[in-house]
Enzyme design. Structure first.
Site, short mmCIF file in Angstrom:
data_model
loop_
_atom_site.label_atom_id
_atom_site.label_comp_id
_atom_site.label_asym_id
_atom_site.label_seq_id
_atom_site.Cartn_x
_atom_site.Cartn_y
_atom_site.Cartn_z
N THR A 76 0.84 -1.19 0.00
CA THR A 76 0.00 0.00 0.00
C THR A 76 0.88 1.24 0.00
O THR A 76 1.88 1.29 0.73
CB THR A 76 -0.92 0.02 1.24
OG1 THR A 76 -1.71 -1.18 1.25
CG2 THR A 76 -1.85 1.23 1.22
N THR A 77 0.54 2.23 -0.81
CA THR A 77 1.34 3.46 -0.90
C THR A 77 0.56 4.62 -0.29
O THR A 77 -0.62 4.51 0.01
CB THR A 77 1.63 3.78 -2.38
OG1 THR A 77 0.40 3.78 -3.12
CG2 THR A 77 2.57 2.74 -2.97
N SER A 100 7.47 0.23 -2.41
CA SER A 100 6.55 1.05 -3.20
C SER A 100 6.19 0.32 -4.49
O SER A 100 5.17 0.59 -5.12
CB SER A 100 7.17 2.41 -3.52
OG SER A 100 8.39 2.25 -4.25
N ASN A 101 7.14 -0.59 -4.88
CA ASN A 101 6.90 -1.40 -6.07
C ASN A 101 7.62 -2.73 -5.90
O ASN A 101 8.83 -2.75 -5.73
CB ASN A 101 7.38 -0.67 -7.33
CG ASN A 101 6.72 -1.23 -8.57
OD1 ASN A 101 6.78 -2.43 -8.82
ND2 ASN A 101 6.07 -0.37 -9.32
N HIS A 134 -1.09 5.88 -14.51
CA HIS A 134 -1.78 4.75 -13.86
C HIS A 134 -3.25 4.78 -14.22
O HIS A 134 -3.78 5.79 -14.68
CB HIS A 134 -1.62 4.81 -12.34
CG HIS A 134 -0.27 4.38 -11.86
ND1 HIS A 134 0.80 5.24 -11.76
CD2 HIS A 134 0.19 3.17 -11.48
CE1 HIS A 134 1.85 4.58 -11.31
NE2 HIS A 134 1.52 3.32 -11.12
N HIS A 135 -3.93 3.70 -13.84
CA HIS A 135 -5.36 3.52 -14.08
C HIS A 135 -6.16 4.59 -13.34
O HIS A 135 -5.71 5.21 -12.37
CB HIS A 135 -5.78 2.12 -13.61
CG HIS A 135 -5.35 1.84 -12.21
ND1 HIS A 135 -6.13 2.12 -11.10
CD2 HIS A 135 -4.20 1.35 -11.71
CE1 HIS A 135 -5.48 1.79 -10.00
NE2 HIS A 135 -4.31 1.32 -10.34
N LYS A 138 -6.78 4.75 -9.32
CA LYS A 138 -5.72 4.97 -8.34
C LYS A 138 -6.04 6.19 -7.49
O LYS A 138 -6.38 7.26 -8.00
CB LYS A 138 -4.38 5.19 -9.06
CG LYS A 138 -3.21 5.29 -8.08
CD LYS A 138 -1.88 5.17 -8.77
CE LYS A 138 -0.72 5.27 -7.82
NZ LYS A 138 -0.79 4.23 -6.74
N GLY A 144 3.65 5.89 -5.47
CA GLY A 144 4.75 5.60 -4.55
C GLY A 144 6.03 5.30 -5.29
O GLY A 144 7.12 5.70 -4.85
N1 LIG Z 1 3.89 -1.87 -4.02
C1 LIG Z 1 3.41 -2.37 -5.16
O1 LIG Z 1 4.09 -3.13 -5.88
C2 LIG Z 1 2.02 -2.01 -5.57
C3 LIG Z 1 1.28 -1.21 -4.75
N2 LIG Z 1 -0.03 -0.95 -5.04
C4 LIG Z 1 -0.77 -0.19 -4.03
O2 LIG Z 1 -1.62 -1.09 -3.34
C5 LIG Z 1 -2.81 -0.44 -2.92
C6 LIG Z 1 -4.01 -1.24 -3.40
O3 LIG Z 1 -3.99 -1.28 -4.80
P1 LIG Z 1 -5.17 -2.09 -5.56
O4 LIG Z 1 -5.23 -3.49 -5.10
O5 LIG Z 1 -5.00 -1.80 -7.00
O6 LIG Z 1 -6.46 -1.30 -5.03
P2 LIG Z 1 -7.96 -1.83 -4.94
O7 LIG Z 1 -8.81 -0.65 -4.62
O8 LIG Z 1 -8.27 -2.68 -6.13
O9 LIG Z 1 -7.94 -2.83 -3.67
C7 LIG Z 1 -7.88 -2.35 -2.36
C8 LIG Z 1 -8.87 -3.17 -1.53
O10 LIG Z 1 -8.67 -2.86 -0.15
C9 LIG Z 1 -9.96 -2.71 0.44
N3 LIG Z 1 -9.87 -1.96 1.68
C10 LIG Z 1 -10.03 -0.64 1.87
N4 LIG Z 1 -9.85 -0.35 3.16
C11 LIG Z 1 -9.59 -1.53 3.80
C12 LIG Z 1 -9.30 -1.90 5.14
N5 LIG Z 1 -9.29 -0.99 6.13
N6 LIG Z 1 -9.06 -3.19 5.42
C13 LIG Z 1 -9.13 -4.12 4.45
N7 LIG Z 1 -9.38 -3.84 3.15
C14 LIG Z 1 -9.60 -2.55 2.84
C15 LIG Z 1 -10.75 -2.03 -0.64
O11 LIG Z 1 -12.12 -2.12 -0.37
P3 LIG Z 1 -13.05 -0.89 -0.84
O12 LIG Z 1 -12.92 -0.81 -2.35
O13 LIG Z 1 -14.43 -1.30 -0.37
O14 LIG Z 1 -12.51 0.33 -0.15
C16 LIG Z 1 -10.31 -2.82 -1.86
O15 LIG Z 1 -11.09 -4.00 -2.02
C17 LIG Z 1 -2.68 1.00 -3.43
O16 LIG Z 1 -2.14 1.79 -2.41
C18 LIG Z 1 -1.65 0.89 -4.55
O17 LIG Z 1 -0.89 2.09 -4.73
C19 LIG Z 1 -0.66 -1.46 -6.15
C20 LIG Z 1 0.06 -2.25 -7.01
C21 LIG Z 1 1.47 -2.57 -6.80
O1 LIG Z 2 -1.95 1.82 -7.65
C1 LIG Z 2 -1.32 1.06 -8.46
O2 LIG Z 2 -1.85 0.35 -9.34
C2 LIG Z 2 0.15 1.00 -8.30
N1 LIG Z 2 0.67 1.61 -7.26
C3 LIG Z 2 2.04 1.54 -6.88
C4 LIG Z 2 2.60 2.94 -6.76
O3 LIG Z 2 1.86 3.81 -6.23
O4 LIG Z 2 3.77 3.12 -7.17
C5 LIG Z 2 2.86 0.58 -7.71
C6 LIG Z 2 2.45 0.43 -9.14
O5 LIG Z 2 2.92 1.53 -9.88
C7 LIG Z 2 0.97 0.25 -9.28
#
Ligand SMILES: NC(=O)C1=CN([C@@H]2O[C@H](COP(=O)(O)OP(=O)(O)OC[C@H]3O[C@@H](n4cnc5c(N)ncnc54)[C@H](OP(=O)(O)O)[C@@H]3O)[C@@H](O)[C@H]2O)C=CC1
Ligand SMILES: O=C(O)C1=N[C@H](C(=O)O)C[C@H](O)C1
Length: 237
Positions: A76-77, A100-101, A134-135, A138, A144
């Protein structure tokens, strides 16, 4: 390993598939989406938690894991203001792996960025800037990943001391342009431009597979390592 997922969205579901393909068992899927919370029976029995939620949710999720002394892998970022507190918990015995990635390709790109920045430190004729795409779902901007890249530029280029989102208020600032478009998994581009030429480095994720695979490998890494962990330790960069 027994893995508890916190966050069952785009990343949670991708991680679930990859983890199971590597022989791991998902013992909890904690998310408002499917109504599971920390009372989920499997949560306390997990060997590791993988957390991908939202910026505003992450810190409380980590605290819930630490109450059970569960190692956390989080992608999570947008919460790094709380990072000193997380590191303090690790100094008292918790295990936390943050990136962050998590994709290997992006971490190679991080190293390429650092090496190029060191070369460009003496080349004041070049202006440097960054774009991330990004999509449209986001929630945070800049990404991040872009912040990590910008911080490495600031560390290695003396003429730069901060980053700014979608603007450049001074020559010492690095502009990060954040673009939201369709379902783009993640594109990061760094450009150095002079009067006579441009040098550009670029990473483009084709899907979320690379992020998810890296997170599962990081979870496997926590089985043999403790404390505050990063991709540098895991990839031995
Ligand atoms: N470090 C990395 O390599 C990457 C990081 N990310 C990061 O990961 C995060 C999630 O990305 P992504 O999966 O695409 O986002 P999504 O919105 O698809 O998934 C996040 C999920 O978390 C749920 N959620 C929200 N609050 C809570 C909580 N308190 N407890 C449990 N679940 C909760 C959401 O529910 P609801 O929709 O109902 O709020 C949703 O189902 C972002 O911060 C993104 O930047 C993403 C890809 C790669
Ligand atoms: O939200 C995303 O999808 C992603 N978030 C991460 C970021 O904030 O860098 C990693 C990746 O780019 C995808």
């Amino acid at each position: 390993m027994k893995i508890a997922l916190i966050g069952y969205g785009k990343m949670g579901k991708t991680i679930e598939r990859i983890a199971e393909s590597r022989g791991h068992e998902i013992v909890a899927r904690i998310d408002p989406f499917n109504g599971e919370d920390f009372s989920a029976s499997g949560f306390p029995k997990a060997d590791v938690v993988i957390e991908f939620t939202r910026p505003e949710a992450a810190y409380d999720n980590y605290m819930a894991c630490f109450k059970h002394n569960l190692p956390v892998v989080s992608g999570t970022t947008g919460w790094l203001d709380k990072l000193p507190d997380i590191k303090a918990h690790c100094e008292k015995g918790q295990t936390f792996f943050y990136a962050s990635n998590f994709s290997v390709g992006v971490n190679i790109f991080f190293e390429l960025n650092r090496q190029l920045a060191r070369l460009m430190n003496t080349q004041a004729d070049y202006k440097v800037g960054m774009t991330e795409v990004h999509h449209t779902q986001k929630l945070d901007a800049p990404s991040g990943t872009a912040i990590s890249l910008a911080e490495d530029l600031i560390e290695n280029i003396d003429r730069k001391d901060k980053w700014e989102l979608d603007k450049q208020s001074s020559d010492k600032a690095i502009e990060i342009k954040a673009i939201r478009e369709g379902d783009v998994p993640g594109i990061h581009t760094i450009k150095y431009e002079s009067e006579v030429d441009e040098i550009t480095i670029h990473h483009s994720a084709k899907s979320r597979e690379g992020f998810a695979l890296g997170a599962v490998i990081a979870a496997e890494f926590t089985a043999k390592n403790k404390g505050f962990l990063t991709m540098k330790e895991m990839l031995k960069f």
